[in-house]
Design a protein around this motif. Structure first.
Motif, PDB file in Angstrom:
ATOM      1  N   ARG A  45     -56.015  -1.411 -31.399  1.00  0.00           N
ATOM      2  CA  ARG A  45     -55.368  -1.882 -30.166  1.00  0.00           C
ATOM      3  C   ARG A  45     -56.370  -2.009 -29.030  1.00  0.00           C
ATOM      4  O   ARG A  45     -56.317  -2.969 -28.246  1.00  0.00           O
ATOM      5  CB  ARG A  45     -54.250  -0.917 -29.745  1.00  0.00           C
ATOM      6  CG  ARG A  45     -52.923  -1.127 -30.443  1.00  0.00           C
ATOM      7  CD  ARG A  45     -51.843  -0.299 -29.782  1.00  0.00           C
ATOM      8  NE  ARG A  45     -51.573  -0.750 -28.416  1.00  0.00           N
ATOM      9  CZ  ARG A  45     -51.005   0.004 -27.480  1.00  0.00           C
ATOM     10  NH1 ARG A  45     -50.674   1.270 -27.744  1.00  0.00           N
ATOM     11  NH2 ARG A  45     -50.775  -0.465 -26.280  1.00  0.00           N
ATOM     12  N   LEU A  49     -56.985  -5.262 -26.897  1.00  0.00           N
ATOM     13  CA  LEU A  49     -56.733  -5.266 -25.454  1.00  0.00           C
ATOM     14  C   LEU A  49     -57.935  -5.782 -24.675  1.00  0.00           C
ATOM     15  O   LEU A  49     -57.797  -6.489 -23.683  1.00  0.00           O
ATOM     16  CB  LEU A  49     -56.371  -3.858 -24.975  1.00  0.00           C
ATOM     17  CG  LEU A  49     -54.975  -3.346 -25.329  1.00  0.00           C
ATOM     18  CD1 LEU A  49     -54.883  -1.844 -25.098  1.00  0.00           C
ATOM     19  CD2 LEU A  49     -53.913  -4.080 -24.506  1.00  0.00           C
ATOM     20  N   LYS A  50     -59.130  -5.407 -25.115  1.00  0.00           N
ATOM     21  CA  LYS A  50     -60.359  -5.813 -24.434  1.00  0.00           C
ATOM     22  C   LYS A  50     -60.923  -7.131 -24.951  1.00  0.00           C
ATOM     23  O   LYS A  50     -61.846  -7.679 -24.359  1.00  0.00           O
ATOM     24  CB  LYS A  50     -61.432  -4.731 -24.626  1.00  0.00           C
ATOM     25  CG  LYS A  50     -61.312  -3.540 -23.726  1.00  0.00           C
ATOM     26  CD  LYS A  50     -62.403  -2.529 -24.013  1.00  0.00           C
ATOM     27  CE  LYS A  50     -63.793  -3.073 -23.785  1.00  0.00           C
ATOM     28  NZ  LYS A  50     -64.251  -3.027 -22.381  1.00  0.00           N
ATOM     29  N   LEU A 148     -56.538  -6.888 -19.126  1.00  0.00           N
ATOM     30  CA  LEU A 148     -56.265  -6.566 -20.523  1.00  0.00           C
ATOM     31  C   LEU A 148     -55.257  -7.540 -21.113  1.00  0.00           C
ATOM     32  O   LEU A 148     -54.411  -8.095 -20.404  1.00  0.00           O
ATOM     33  CB  LEU A 148     -55.759  -5.131 -20.636  1.00  0.00           C
ATOM     34  CG  LEU A 148     -56.738  -4.048 -20.157  1.00  0.00           C
ATOM     35  CD1 LEU A 148     -56.081  -2.680 -20.183  1.00  0.00           C
ATOM     36  CD2 LEU A 148     -58.014  -4.064 -21.000  1.00  0.00           C
ATOM     37  N   SER A 149     -55.325  -7.717 -22.435  1.00  0.00           N
ATOM     38  CA  SER A 149     -54.483  -8.727 -23.100  1.00  0.00           C
ATOM     39  C   SER A 149     -53.094  -8.211 -23.457  1.00  0.00           C
ATOM     40  O   SER A 149     -52.330  -8.908 -24.113  1.00  0.00           O
ATOM     41  CB  SER A 149     -55.179  -9.231 -24.370  1.00  0.00           C
ATOM     42  OG  SER A 149     -55.285  -8.178 -25.311  1.00  0.00           O
ATOM     43  N   VAL A 152     -50.621  -0.959 -21.956  1.00  0.00           N
ATOM     44  CA  VAL A 152     -51.037   0.329 -22.502  1.00  0.00           C
ATOM     45  C   VAL A 152     -49.826   1.255 -22.473  1.00  0.00           C
ATOM     46  O   VAL A 152     -48.788   0.938 -21.893  1.00  0.00           O
ATOM     47  CB  VAL A 152     -52.211   0.926 -21.698  1.00  0.00           C
ATOM     48  CG1 VAL A 152     -53.432   0.037 -21.781  1.00  0.00           C
ATOM     49  CG2 VAL A 152     -51.816   1.142 -20.229  1.00  0.00           C
TER      50      VAL A 152
END
Length: 199
Positions: A45, A49-50, A148-149, A152
């Motif tokens: 993940r 995300l990055k 971020l994509s 969180v």
């Protein structure tokens, strides 16, 4: 530094027990993404995300060298000296690792929330800066979330970090003499003086 409510520490500890959990947390340098060191779904993940190249390893946050050693880090003399002198603080020491991770970058963060989280959790965390890959480091959690994509599991808001905050110095002790891979607050001069001044 903005005070962090105690209930966020409790939430973070409970969430980390669940596979796949990723947290956004402050450090004394920049905002970071963390998960349990051994949680493969959470690691995946973080890369997503990055939008980070999976060939680039995640660093290890640990509360102590003993915690890192128990997770597979093989500290040599140089690594032990650097962490004894500069940790907790803005230095990531890349040391020999284990079969799965031949080298591991270890950092003991100098941030009260992160240290308490690590001590109470009792296990190291995988970590990386909370910015999209290739972008500048973020000092505001809102900026991190915008880059971020995806979401969180918990945002720990430690306020906006100082504008002069810099990512940690990254130094490899897997070779002699050691080599700085990323310049940060701790300089090559300080490192050389510690390790090699008596040679």
């Amino acid at each position: 530094m903005k005070p962090i409510p105690d209930n966020l520490l409790e939430q973070a500890l409970e969430l980390l027990k669940k596979p796949g959990t990723v947290l956004l947390i402050p450090t004394e340098t920049v905002y970071g993404l963390v998960c349990d060191w051994s949680d493969d779904p959470a690691r995946e993940r973080i890369y997503q995300l990055k939008q980070r190249d999976e060939r680039k390893p995640l660093a290890m946050f640990a509360a102590s060298t003993a915690m890192a050693a128990a997770a597979g880090v093989n500290f040599n003399n140089e690594a032990e000296k650097l962490l004894a002198e500069f940790a907790p603080g803005p230095i990531t020491v890349i040391a020999p690792g284990c079969e799965r991770y031949p080298t591991i970058g270890v950092r003991i963060p100098d941030h009260p929330f992160v240290l308490e989280l690590l001590r109470r959790y009792g296990r190291p965390l995988a970590s990386t800066s909370a910015n999209a890959s290739g972008r500048p480091n973020v000092l505001d959690p809102r900026d991190a979330l915008a880059e971020l994509s995806g979401p969180v599991d918990l945002v720990v808001d430690g306020g906006i970090l100082p504008i002069d905050a810099a990512a940690s110095t990254v130094v490899s002790v897997c070779e002699t003499p050691c080599r700085i891979l990323r310049q940060g607050p701790i300089t090559q001069v300080a490192i050389n003086q510690l390790l090699y001044s008596n040679k």
